[in-house]
Design a protein around this motif. Structure first.
Motif, PDB file in Angstrom:
ATOM      1  N   THR A  92      -4.830  -6.537   2.217  1.00 49.67           N
ATOM      2  CA  THR A  92      -3.972  -5.799   3.144  1.00 49.67           C
ATOM      3  C   THR A  92      -4.676  -4.547   3.643  1.00 49.67           C
ATOM      4  O   THR A  92      -4.619  -4.209   4.825  1.00 49.67           O
ATOM      5  CB  THR A  92      -2.652  -5.418   2.454  1.00 49.67           C
ATOM      6  OG1 THR A  92      -2.001  -6.604   1.986  1.00 49.67           O
ATOM      7  CG2 THR A  92      -1.717  -4.686   3.418  1.00 49.67           C
ATOM      8  N   LEU A  93      -5.381  -3.863   2.750  1.00 48.37           N
ATOM      9  CA  LEU A  93      -6.073  -2.636   3.132  1.00 48.37           C
ATOM     10  C   LEU A  93      -7.187  -2.915   4.135  1.00 48.37           C
ATOM     11  O   LEU A  93      -7.265  -2.263   5.183  1.00 48.37           O
ATOM     12  CB  LEU A  93      -6.647  -1.956   1.888  1.00 48.37           C
ATOM     13  CG  LEU A  93      -7.499  -0.705   2.136  1.00 48.37           C
ATOM     14  CD1 LEU A  93      -6.717   0.345   2.915  1.00 48.37           C
ATOM     15  CD2 LEU A  93      -8.003  -0.130   0.813  1.00 48.37           C
ATOM     16  N   VAL A  94      -8.044  -3.902   3.857  1.00 53.13           N
ATOM     17  CA  VAL A  94      -9.188  -4.118   4.744  1.00 53.13           C
ATOM     18  C   VAL A  94      -8.764  -4.657   6.106  1.00 53.13           C
ATOM     19  O   VAL A  94      -9.438  -4.407   7.111  1.00 53.13           O
ATOM     20  CB  VAL A  94     -10.257  -5.037   4.109  1.00 53.13           C
ATOM     21  CG1 VAL A  94     -10.829  -4.395   2.865  1.00 53.13           C
ATOM     22  CG2 VAL A  94      -9.715  -6.416   3.814  1.00 53.13           C
ATOM     23  N   THR A  95      -7.641  -5.374   6.167  1.00 50.22           N
ATOM     24  CA  THR A  95      -7.186  -5.854   7.474  1.00 50.22           C
ATOM     25  C   THR A  95      -6.579  -4.731   8.315  1.00 50.22           C
ATOM     26  O   THR A  95      -6.367  -4.905   9.520  1.00 50.22           O
ATOM     27  CB  THR A  95      -6.171  -7.000   7.330  1.00 50.22           C
ATOM     28  OG1 THR A  95      -5.175  -6.657   6.363  1.00 50.22           O
ATOM     29  CG2 THR A  95      -6.858  -8.286   6.910  1.00 50.22           C
ATOM     30  N   HIS A  96      -6.321  -3.572   7.700  1.00 47.80           N
ATOM     31  CA  HIS A  96      -5.957  -2.375   8.464  1.00 47.80           C
ATOM     32  C   HIS A  96      -7.171  -1.757   9.159  1.00 47.80           C
ATOM     33  O   HIS A  96      -7.027  -1.031  10.140  1.00 47.80           O
ATOM     34  CB  HIS A  96      -5.339  -1.304   7.541  1.00 47.80           C
ATOM     35  CG  HIS A  96      -3.866  -1.453   7.335  1.00 47.80           C
ATOM     36  ND1 HIS A  96      -3.326  -2.319   6.431  1.00 47.80           N
ATOM     37  CD2 HIS A  96      -2.806  -0.832   7.926  1.00 47.80           C
ATOM     38  CE1 HIS A  96      -2.010  -2.227   6.445  1.00 47.80           C
ATOM     39  NE2 HIS A  96      -1.660  -1.330   7.358  1.00 47.80           N
ATOM     40  N   LEU A  97      -8.371  -2.027   8.612  1.00 44.88           N
ATOM     41  CA  LEU A  97      -9.547  -1.286   9.055  1.00 44.88           C
ATOM     42  C   LEU A  97     -10.112  -1.739  10.401  1.00 44.88           C
ATOM     43  O   LEU A  97     -10.966  -1.072  10.963  1.00 44.88           O
ATOM     44  CB  LEU A  97     -10.643  -1.338   7.987  1.00 44.88           C
ATOM     45  CG  LEU A  97     -10.260  -0.782   6.611  1.00 44.88           C
ATOM     46  CD1 LEU A  97     -11.454  -0.783   5.675  1.00 44.88           C
ATOM     47  CD2 LEU A  97      -9.665   0.622   6.717  1.00 44.88           C
ATOM     48  N   ASN A  98      -9.647  -2.906  10.882  1.00 48.61           N
ATOM     49  CA  ASN A  98     -10.048  -3.263  12.252  1.00 48.61           C
ATOM     50  C   ASN A  98      -8.844  -3.596  13.129  1.00 48.61           C
ATOM     51  O   ASN A  98      -8.962  -4.243  14.157  1.00 48.61           O
ATOM     52  CB  ASN A  98     -11.076  -4.391  12.266  1.00 48.61           C
ATOM     53  CG  ASN A  98     -10.453  -5.763  12.080  1.00 48.61           C
ATOM     54  OD1 ASN A  98      -9.364  -5.887  11.536  1.00 48.61           O
ATOM     55  ND2 ASN A  98     -11.158  -6.791  12.531  1.00 48.61           N
ATOM     56  N   GLY A  99      -7.674  -3.135  12.686  1.00 49.98           N
ATOM     57  CA  GLY A  99      -6.493  -3.208  13.528  1.00 49.98           C
ATOM     58  C   GLY A  99      -5.733  -4.515  13.505  1.00 49.98           C
ATOM     59  O   GLY A  99      -4.813  -4.712  14.309  1.00 49.98           O
ATOM     60  N   LEU A 100      -6.066  -5.430  12.574  1.00 47.93           N
ATOM     61  CA  LEU A 100      -5.273  -6.655  12.468  1.00 47.93           C
ATOM     62  C   LEU A 100      -3.872  -6.343  11.974  1.00 47.93           C
ATOM     63  O   LEU A 100      -2.905  -7.016  12.332  1.00 47.93           O
ATOM     64  CB  LEU A 100      -5.953  -7.651  11.522  1.00 47.93           C
ATOM     65  CG  LEU A 100      -7.109  -8.460  12.109  1.00 47.93           C
ATOM     66  CD1 LEU A 100      -7.691  -9.391  11.055  1.00 47.93           C
ATOM     67  CD2 LEU A 100      -6.665  -9.262  13.326  1.00 47.93           C
ATOM     68  N   ILE A 101      -3.761  -5.337  11.119  1.00 47.67           N
ATOM     69  CA  ILE A 101      -2.455  -4.830  10.682  1.00 47.67           C
ATOM     70  C   ILE A 101      -2.390  -3.353  11.067  1.00 47.67           C
ATOM     71  O   ILE A 101      -3.367  -2.615  10.909  1.00 47.67           O
ATOM     72  CB  ILE A 101      -2.260  -4.986   9.154  1.00 47.67           C
ATOM     73  CG1 ILE A 101      -2.285  -6.466   8.760  1.00 47.67           C
ATOM     74  CG2 ILE A 101      -0.944  -4.350   8.715  1.00 47.67           C
ATOM     75  CD1 ILE A 101      -2.111  -6.702   7.268  1.00 47.67           C
ATOM     76  N   LEU A 151       0.843  -1.191   0.000  1.00 49.46           N
ATOM     77  CA  LEU A 151       0.000   0.000   0.000  1.00 49.46           C
ATOM     78  C   LEU A 151       0.880   1.243   0.000  1.00 49.46           C
ATOM     79  O   LEU A 151       1.854   1.311   0.758  1.00 49.46           O
ATOM     80  CB  LEU A 151      -0.912   0.029   1.234  1.00 49.46           C
ATOM     81  CG  LEU A 151      -1.895  -1.134   1.405  1.00 49.46           C
ATOM     82  CD1 LEU A 151      -2.568  -1.061   2.775  1.00 49.46           C
ATOM     83  CD2 LEU A 151      -2.927  -1.153   0.288  1.00 49.46           C
ATOM     84  N   GLN A 152       0.538   2.213  -0.831  1.00 48.30           N
ATOM     85  CA  GLN A 152       1.315   3.440  -0.901  1.00 48.30           C
ATOM     86  C   GLN A 152       0.380   4.643  -1.022  1.00 48.30           C
ATOM     87  O   GLN A 152      -0.438   4.708  -1.939  1.00 48.30           O
ATOM     88  CB  GLN A 152       2.260   3.422  -2.115  1.00 48.30           C
ATOM     89  CG  GLN A 152       3.262   2.282  -2.118  1.00 48.30           C
ATOM     90  CD  GLN A 152       4.193   2.357  -3.315  1.00 48.30           C
ATOM     91  OE1 GLN A 152       5.044   3.240  -3.409  1.00 48.30           O
ATOM     92  NE2 GLN A 152       4.033   1.423  -4.245  1.00 48.30           N
ATOM     93  N   ASP A 153       0.480   5.553  -0.059  1.00 56.11           N
ATOM     94  CA  ASP A 153      -0.240   6.828  -0.090  1.00 56.11           C
ATOM     95  C   ASP A 153      -1.750   6.637  -0.310  1.00 56.11           C
ATOM     96  O   ASP A 153      -2.343   7.212  -1.221  1.00 56.11           O
ATOM     97  CB  ASP A 153       0.356   7.719  -1.184  1.00 56.11           C
ATOM     98  CG  ASP A 153      -0.095   9.186  -1.026  1.00 56.11           C
ATOM     99  OD1 ASP A 153      -0.467   9.561   0.108  1.00 56.11           O
ATOM    100  OD2 ASP A 153      -0.085   9.917  -2.023  1.00 56.11           O
TER     101      ASP A 153
END
Length: 473
Positions: free
Chosen positions: A386-395, A361-363
């Motif tokens: 990768t993006l959606v797993t950022h949305l609940n704090g897994l990444i 993911l970039q910018d």
């Protein structure tokens, strides 16, 4: 009044009365044959059996492309495992080139004849690098080292993974892992390839490319292809189709025969190919006389894109019995202009600052408001998961911010509250199912949040009703 689906079915069935059987007869002998097979899964917890297949008989010919269609739970994957000898029928028999899968002395021969690509590629990836994984099968078959190298290079190129040869499979996206599994099967040169939802993890273009490749391999090596799928867009190119519903054969025939019965297809829980759905939906707006005239113009049924275009052109010249409803783009009444999810300058790489770094993911910048329906689209490996797993704090972001109702995911204290607000359904559901029963698994999350017993039971029962799960589970 709109015409009922039964009227359309009657018309399209009549279109087929004079049709010749188009099934390709490449050989008089069967390649795969199942004879009234019955199979049930036994549950230790409930001490009962769940019937998966009931008296299913299929017959495929050498060099034939057969698609087995059905919704989730129809028995498709069970049938694939029975053909490959991974499971044995409770009743009936399965033969592969005349070899009975119940004969233990023939089982390895059968599995060498029929290579199988599983729905979840992680279940069959064993190598530490991509090229080692492709080499694994030929090595176990005793293929000389020089030929193994040739097979590995050839098949990685065919599936578009040559540039990933020395990378670890864990660095691949879900779609790329599926391609790797297919390359490993191809490297063993089977006579038959069983695809168990093999395109389910691929984006539309990759899926189309893969089925084109499979078609080319079929023609080049006279491979028999058994495609276990719910993807009607690919199945339409098969030589012959079987549709399973609740463990039994609902329909069978050539694609033209099967897809010319839209009502029956839709009743099985499947969709129609987009071009056929378009024309059959239009039929609802025309009289029986118009449909009978259409029948005369397409005595072999409406099947190809060209058929569809001609049928629509004819219908446009006929009077409609109902006008099309106007579609208004109304925003949801509960939508607000307050962002509940904010992503700001997000960056993330796998194996950051190493020679194997992969920039995922970039910018990335966007906001999502309450009540919006947002689609995140991209090809395999584009960074969607990768993006959606950022949305609940897994990444956690390596740079930038992810805010859920102004709670930052990089603060560990916020994570429990964030996960109450953002639920995440994984690409592979089995990765988040781990309790002994369905009820206990649904209850796991509420228990972690100390939900009161009565509230939890009410919520669980509502959830079971919404997704239409059998309460006895």
């Amino acid at each position: 009044m709109k015409n009922s689906s039964s009227q359309i079915n009657k018309v399209t069935t009549n279109m087929l009365n004079s049709q010749k059987n188009l099934q390709s007869q490449k050989s008089s002998s069967s390649f795969v044959e199942t004879k009234e097979i019955v199979f049930s899964y036994f549950s230790d917890f409930e001490n009962n059996n769940t019937l998966a297949l009931n008296k299913v008989s299929i017959n495929t010919l050498p060099g034939q492309h057969v698609a087995i269609l059905g919704r989730n739970g129809s028995g498709k994957s069970t049938l694939a495992k029975l053909i490959n000898g991974l499971l044995l029928p409770d009743q009936g028999e399965v033969f592969v080139l005349g070899k009975n899968t119940a004969d233990e002395s023939e089982i390895w021969s059968i599995r060498q004849i029929c290579g199988m690509v599983f729905q979840n590629p992680d279940n069959q990836i064993v190598g530490t690098t991509v090229e080692e994984d492709v080499a694994f099968g030929p090595e176990n078959l005793g293929v000389p080292s020089k030929e193994i190298r040739e097979r590995v290079d050839l098949n990685l190129e065919k599936v578009g993974l040559s540039d990933y040869a020395t990378k670890a499979p864990s660095q691949l996206s879900g779609g790329q892992k599926q391609k790797l599994a297919i390359a490993g099967i191809l490297a063993m040169k089977p006579q038959c390839i069983i695809l168990d939802e093999a395109t389910s993890m691929l984006d539309p273009q990759a899926s189309k490319d893969l089925m084109t490749l499979i078609s080319e391999l079929k023609s080049e090596y006279n491979l028999t292809i058994i495609d276990i799928t719910h993807d009607v867009e690919n199945a339409i190119y098969a030589d012959y189709l079987y549709i399973l519903q609740e463990g039994e054969i609902l329909m069978q025939g050539t694609p033209r025969q099967v897809f010319s019965k839209p009502g029956k297809i839709l009743s099985s829980g499947l969709e129609l190919p987009k071009h056929l759905l378009m024309v059959y939906s239009l039929m609802n707006y025309y009289s029986g006389d118009t449909l009978r005239e259409l029948e005369q113009k397409f005595k072999n049924g409406i099947f190809t894109v060209e058929d569809t275009i001609k049928a629509i052109q004819f219908l446009k010249t006929q009077p409609q019995i109902d006008s099309f409803e106007e579609i208004e783009n109304k925003q949801s009444s509960n939508k607000t202009e307050n962002a509940i999810i904010s992503v700001k300058d997000l960056y993330f790489s796998y194996q950051k600052s190493t020679e194997h770094e992969v920039k995922a993911l970039q910018d990335i910048n966007f906001e999502i408001n309450q009540g919006e329906l947002i689609a995140i689209i991209g090809h395999s490996g584009s960074g969607k998961s990768t993006l959606v797993t950022h949305l609940n704090g897994l990444i956690v972001p390596q740079a930038g911010k992810v805010l859920i109702n102004d709670l930052s995911t990089d603060n560990k204290k916020n994570i429990p509250e964030i996960r109450k607000r953002v639920g995440l359904l994984f690409q592979y559901p089995e990765h988040q199912l781990f309790e002994n029963t369905v009820y206990e698994d649904i209850a796991f999350g509420p228990k972690q949040f100390n939900m009161p017993q009565k509230v939890m039971e009410k919520n669980i029962n509502e959830a079971i009703k919404i997704v239409n799960i059998d309460k006895e589970l």
